[in-house]
Design a protein around this motif. Structure first.
Motif, mmCIF file in Angstrom:
data_model
loop_
_atom_site.group_PDB
_atom_site.id
_atom_site.type_symbol
_atom_site.label_atom_id
_atom_site.label_comp_id
_atom_site.label_asym_id
_atom_site.label_seq_id
_atom_site.Cartn_x
_atom_site.Cartn_y
_atom_site.Cartn_z
ATOM 1 N N PRO A 3 -7.321 -22.361 -1.883
ATOM 2 C CA PRO A 3 -5.758 -22.471 -1.145
ATOM 3 C C PRO A 3 -4.579 -22.080 -0.870
ATOM 4 O O PRO A 3 -4.146 -21.272 0.259
ATOM 5 C CB PRO A 3 -5.730 -23.810 -1.033
ATOM 6 C CG PRO A 3 -7.093 -24.213 -1.706
ATOM 7 C CD PRO A 3 -7.476 -23.825 -2.954
ATOM 8 N N PHE A 7 -3.545 -18.959 1.816
ATOM 9 C CA PHE A 7 -2.017 -19.305 2.665
ATOM 10 C C PHE A 7 -0.899 -18.791 2.154
ATOM 11 O O PHE A 7 -0.372 -17.836 3.220
ATOM 12 C CB PHE A 7 -1.516 -20.868 2.379
ATOM 13 C CG PHE A 7 -0.289 -20.667 3.724
ATOM 14 C CD1 PHE A 7 -0.914 -21.178 4.968
ATOM 15 C CD2 PHE A 7 0.230 -20.919 3.293
ATOM 16 C CE1 PHE A 7 0.426 -21.361 5.345
ATOM 17 C CE2 PHE A 7 1.361 -21.264 4.280
ATOM 18 C CZ PHE A 7 1.209 -21.494 5.577
ATOM 19 N N LYS A 10 -2.092 -15.128 4.275
ATOM 20 C CA LYS A 10 -1.886 -15.300 5.731
ATOM 21 C C LYS A 10 -0.629 -15.354 5.904
ATOM 22 O O LYS A 10 -0.163 -14.738 7.177
ATOM 23 C CB LYS A 10 -2.191 -16.446 6.209
ATOM 24 C CG LYS A 10 -1.968 -17.249 7.103
ATOM 25 C CD LYS A 10 -0.760 -18.153 7.416
ATOM 26 C CE LYS A 10 0.512 -17.944 8.390
ATOM 27 N NZ LYS A 10 1.597 -18.304 8.081
ATOM 28 N N THR A 98 1.283 -24.608 15.017
ATOM 29 C CA THR A 98 0.313 -23.726 13.689
ATOM 30 C C THR A 98 -0.393 -24.504 13.084
ATOM 31 O O THR A 98 -1.385 -24.472 12.042
ATOM 32 C CB THR A 98 0.756 -22.342 13.820
ATOM 33 O OG1 THR A 98 1.764 -21.933 13.759
ATOM 34 C CG2 THR A 98 0.620 -21.080 15.275
ATOM 35 N N LEU A 99 0.942 -24.703 12.293
ATOM 36 C CA LEU A 99 0.296 -25.570 10.206
ATOM 37 C C LEU A 99 0.001 -26.645 11.338
ATOM 38 O O LEU A 99 -0.861 -27.363 9.723
ATOM 39 C CB LEU A 99 1.617 -26.118 10.010
ATOM 40 C CG LEU A 99 2.518 -24.672 9.510
ATOM 41 C CD1 LEU A 99 3.959 -25.176 8.967
ATOM 42 C CD2 LEU A 99 1.276 -24.437 8.287
ATOM 43 N N ILE A 101 -3.195 -28.050 11.800
ATOM 44 C CA ILE A 101 -4.405 -27.884 11.914
ATOM 45 C C ILE A 101 -4.870 -27.328 10.844
ATOM 46 O O ILE A 101 -5.386 -28.310 9.767
ATOM 47 C CB ILE A 101 -5.164 -26.010 13.275
ATOM 48 C CG1 ILE A 101 -5.112 -26.630 14.191
ATOM 49 C CG2 ILE A 101 -6.531 -26.348 12.811
ATOM 50 C CD1 ILE A 101 -5.990 -25.777 15.133
ATOM 51 N N LEU A 102 -3.570 -26.504 10.048
ATOM 52 C CA LEU A 102 -4.730 -26.492 8.236
ATOM 53 C C LEU A 102 -4.023 -27.865 7.485
ATOM 54 O O LEU A 102 -4.653 -28.105 6.278
ATOM 55 C CB LEU A 102 -3.392 -25.400 8.068
ATOM 56 C CG LEU A 102 -3.563 -24.209 8.861
ATOM 57 C CD1 LEU A 102 -2.686 -22.468 7.808
ATOM 58 C CD2 LEU A 102 -5.602 -23.533 8.190
ATOM 59 N N LEU A 103 -2.898 -28.109 7.830
ATOM 60 C CA LEU A 103 -3.002 -29.461 7.068
ATOM 61 C C LEU A 103 -3.352 -30.656 7.231
ATOM 62 O O LEU A 103 -3.735 -31.358 6.579
ATOM 63 C CB LEU A 103 -1.206 -29.928 7.608
ATOM 64 C CG LEU A 103 -0.075 -29.143 7.205
ATOM 65 C CD1 LEU A 103 0.894 -29.318 7.848
ATOM 66 C CD2 LEU A 103 0.353 -29.296 6.175
ATOM 67 N N THR A 104 -3.775 -30.596 8.518
ATOM 68 C CA THR A 104 -5.483 -31.500 8.968
ATOM 69 C C THR A 104 -6.588 -31.252 8.345
ATOM 70 O O THR A 104 -7.102 -32.956 7.653
ATOM 71 C CB THR A 104 -5.347 -32.461 10.172
ATOM 72 O OG1 THR A 104 -5.343 -30.834 10.638
ATOM 73 C CG2 THR A 104 -4.205 -32.991 10.928
ATOM 74 N N LYS A 105 -6.579 -30.082 7.809
ATOM 75 C CA LYS A 105 -7.755 -29.897 7.141
ATOM 76 C C LYS A 105 -7.731 -30.558 5.406
ATOM 77 O O LYS A 105 -8.301 -30.113 5.087
ATOM 78 C CB LYS A 105 -7.995 -28.341 6.797
ATOM 79 C CG LYS A 105 -8.644 -27.844 8.465
ATOM 80 C CD LYS A 105 -9.090 -26.623 8.780
ATOM 81 C CE LYS A 105 -10.936 -26.326 8.672
ATOM 82 N NZ LYS A 105 -10.545 -27.977 10.053
ATOM 83 N N GLY A 106 -6.396 -30.549 4.728
ATOM 84 C CA GLY A 106 -5.827 -30.969 3.318
ATOM 85 C C GLY A 106 -5.581 -29.911 3.043
ATOM 86 O O GLY A 106 -5.128 -30.261 1.730
ATOM 87 N N LEU A 107 -4.437 -29.422 3.971
ATOM 88 C CA LEU A 107 -4.131 -28.006 3.202
ATOM 89 C C LEU A 107 -2.109 -29.606 2.468
ATOM 90 O O LEU A 107 -1.445 -29.964 2.755
ATOM 91 C CB LEU A 107 -3.537 -27.147 4.048
ATOM 92 C CG LEU A 107 -2.378 -26.210 3.864
ATOM 93 C CD1 LEU A 107 -2.988 -25.318 2.634
ATOM 94 C CD2 LEU A 107 -1.772 -25.024 4.751
ATOM 95 N N ARG A 108 -2.699 -28.537 1.258
ATOM 96 C CA ARG A 108 -1.153 -28.914 0.226
ATOM 97 C C ARG A 108 0.189 -28.422 1.394
ATOM 98 O O ARG A 108 0.244 -27.261 1.688
ATOM 99 C CB ARG A 108 -1.456 -29.147 -0.755
ATOM 100 C CG ARG A 108 -1.929 -29.763 -1.700
ATOM 101 C CD ARG A 108 -2.101 -29.934 -3.218
ATOM 102 N NE ARG A 108 -0.610 -30.353 -3.633
ATOM 103 C CZ ARG A 108 -0.720 -31.991 -3.967
ATOM 104 N NH1 ARG A 108 -2.203 -32.534 -3.756
ATOM 105 N NH2 ARG A 108 0.681 -32.557 -4.011
ATOM 106 N N ARG A 109 1.264 -29.813 1.297
ATOM 107 C CA ARG A 109 2.244 -29.821 2.400
ATOM 108 C C ARG A 109 3.517 -28.286 1.462
ATOM 109 O O ARG A 109 3.909 -27.581 1.555
ATOM 110 C CB ARG A 109 3.018 -30.598 2.550
ATOM 111 C CG ARG A 109 2.439 -31.334 4.030
ATOM 112 C CD ARG A 109 2.913 -32.931 4.671
ATOM 113 N NE ARG A 109 2.552 -32.913 5.356
ATOM 114 C CZ ARG A 109 3.073 -33.564 6.658
ATOM 115 N NH1 ARG A 109 4.351 -33.208 6.301
ATOM 116 N NH2 ARG A 109 2.354 -34.326 7.497
ATOM 117 N N ASN A 250 7.074 -32.958 3.148
ATOM 118 C CA ASN A 250 6.474 -33.646 2.510
ATOM 119 C C ASN A 250 6.093 -34.653 2.800
ATOM 120 O O ASN A 250 5.474 -35.474 3.715
ATOM 121 C CB ASN A 250 6.493 -33.509 0.907
ATOM 122 C CG ASN A 250 5.227 -33.366 0.285
ATOM 123 O OD1 ASN A 250 4.583 -32.232 0.422
ATOM 124 N ND2 ASN A 250 5.767 -33.384 -1.142
#
Lengths: 254, 298
Positions: A3, A7, A10, A98-99, A101-109, A250
């Motif tokens: 991940p 990122f 991206k 824009t973040l 969606i990615l954070l709620t997918k489990g991307l670490r902050r 965080n």
């Protein structure tokens, strides 16, 4: 691909698509060429502008003049443009959402912050190397560089200061979640450093020395040892701001 | 239970937006979460995602307690925000690839899953970057990304509100299809949308859940009553049928008649023909969700 690298990729794509890569290469190449060029043509210019008959005894430009141009242009114009270009890294995402969606997918902050920092770090390194290598090559071509001391070390000081300023911008940008917030924090930080510099004693540790010291290093008026404490203070502050950004993000409400 | 919300209270300053909300969502259902704008639906969803801290209470998703900030529970969730924002320079496929990498999806699975989802939401033929997308296309891409990692719970915030009728129907059918592999929790203020696809419905009003039940139970048929409309007005029809013994009354220019058995229904039809009354429509008397809501709010 992990991940983190996903990122980072991206971030890279974004910087290319928003012309940041192109701008960085162009602007910092131009600054690199400008330094020896200005040093070279200044005497010729002066002669042209003076009224006829005036006798000017300008000394021939040397490698030192070229490097002094470097320390005028790169930390001022160069660093300023760089901070402007990369001052919206977080706020743009936070303002648009824009973040989420990615954070709620489990991307670490923390991934978000460290990847953005790494990208800014890479771009600042690119910008620095471009200007430095071009200035160095031209200067070596036109003049004898043996008269200037500590060329690499002096430039390294400015590089570290730029990195510190970028990290402060990233913190402000994340904390205030707006483009101007980040810039304001940076401006306040720089002003504070200048105010501290009013007290002569602070020169032994003030990170601002990394910016004002290098020209004197070239002539040998400042020895590298004097830069050690300012360097350590700068690196320490950089880590504090980076860690502060991660900890703040965080627990940020999105 | 894929999710349980226990006594959640959320305050913004002194204002209590959620008051002691408790809710459980069974697996493989479509759970409609209705409520007016500003009732607190989005706030509750953001608490479920760890984007906002709760003032008190707990939320458990797939056995994992939701923490504010960095939370493990998000790995079980697919989320579609009310206005999904994407990186405009990516194409739908590239964006889904980014999402797949972030969720640690296996490379072998990635390509096929993305193809499958693009097919499901009807974006497989679109090659242009997201910046050129219409609202409906963005909403559909939003569902695709939410379903990508086969979440146990799909949370959609007002997925149909901003769309035209065609777009709405598309989204509803995609949600219905998603039910086979996940549990859907979606909020809406459009009651007919909830009526079309939901198994269960809960209503949030001024920060509290005012009812929660199976949709069928909520809109249960009013027993043995039928609604008639005629080519003439209901009042005229009623005056002609006055001598009959059935229980009859008028509601919104329709005639509602109590007919308890099939023979009674047949008899009533015969009466209508005798009175030269032409039927325009006839259907069992059910309550619409809207009526349920209005009754509760009274």
């Amino acid at each position: 691909m992990s991940p983190w690298f996903g990122f980072l990729k991206k971030e890279w794509t974004e910087s290319v698509k928003s012309y940041k890569l192109l701008l960085t290469i162009l602007i910092f190449s131009v600054i690199g060429i400008l330094n020896p060029f200005t040093a070279k043509i200044t005497p010729a210019l002066m002669e042209n502008f003076m009224p006829e008959g005036t006798v000017l005894n300008l000394p021939e430009p040397t490698a030192l003049d070229s490097w002094l141009q470097f320390y005028k242009n790169f930390p001022q114009m160069g660093l300023f443009i760089f901070i402007l270009l990369f001052s919206t890294m977080m706020s743009k995402e936070l303002e648009k959402g824009t973040l989420v969606i990615l954070l709620t997918k489990g991307l670490r902050r923390s991934t978000v912050i460290t990847a953005k920092f790494a990208m800014g770090f890479a771009y600042w390194t690119l910008a620095f190397l471009l200007t430095f290598i071009i200035t160095y090559s031209y200067t070596a071509f036109y003049w004898d560089q043996t008269i200037v001391q500590h060329v690499f070390l002096a430039a390294g000081c400015v590089y570290v200061f730029g990195l510190l300023l970028f990290t402060i911008t990233l913190w402000g940008n994340t904390y205030f979640a707006s483009a101007y917030g980040g810039l304001l924090v940076t401006v306040v930080a720089v002003i504070t450093l200048f105010i501290i510099a009013i007290f002569p004693d602070s020169a032994t540790w003030n990170p601002l020395q990394l910016l004002t010291g290098p020209p004197q290093m070239l002539t040998g008026d400042v020895v590298p040892k004097e830069m050690l404490t300012p360097f350590l203070v700068a690196m320490g502050s950089l880590l504090v701001f980076l860690l502060g950004t991660i900890l703040h993000f965080n627990k940020k409400r999105l | 239970m894929v999710m349980s919300i226990n006594n959640v209270t959320k305050k913004f300053g002194g204002k209590e937006v959620l008051k002691n909300v408790s809710l459980t969502i069974p697996e493989h259902s479509i759970f409609g979460f209705v409520g007016a704008n500003g009732a607190g639906k989005t706030t509750l969803m953001k608490c479920m995602l760890g984007l906002l801290p709760v003032t008190s209470g707990t939320i458990i998703i797939a056995g994992e307690t939701v923490k504010f900030g960095q939370t493990k529970s998000n790995a079980h969730i697919g989320y579609l925000p009310d206005v999904p924002e994407f990186y405009p320079y990516y194409t739908a496929r590239e964006y889904l690839e980014l999402c797949a990498v972030i969720t640690n999806m296996q490379k072998s699975e990635l390509k096929q899953r993305i193809e499958e989802l693009l097919e499901l939401v009807g974006l497989s033929q679109t090659k242009s970057p997201i910046r050129t997308y219409s609202r409906g296309m963005k909403q559909r891409l939003g569902i695709a990304q939410a379903l990508l990692n086969r979440p146990k719970l799909l949370i959609c915030d007002e997925p149909t509100s901003a769309l035209d009728p065609v777009g709405r129907a598309q989204i509803l059918s995609i949600l219905q299809a998603a039910k086979s592999e996940t549990t859907v929790f979606f909020s809406t203020h459009i009651l007919s949308d909830a009526e079309q696809i939901c198994d269960r419905v809960a209503m949030l009003h001024e920060g509290t859940i005012i009812f929660e039940d199976e949709l069928a139970a909520l809109q249960q048929q009013v027993e043995h009553q039928y609604v008639f409309t005629f080519t003439i007005s209901a009042e005229q029809a009623l005056s002609q049928l006055r001598e009959l013994e059935h229980h009859m009354y008028i509601e919104e220019d329709t005639l509602i008649v109590q007919l308890s058995s099939e023979s009674e229904r047949l008899l009533f039809m015969r009466e209508l023909t005798d009175h030269n009354l032409v039927i325009q429509s006839m259907h069992p008397h059910t309550r619409l969700l809207e009526q349920v809501v209005l009754e509760v709010l009274k």
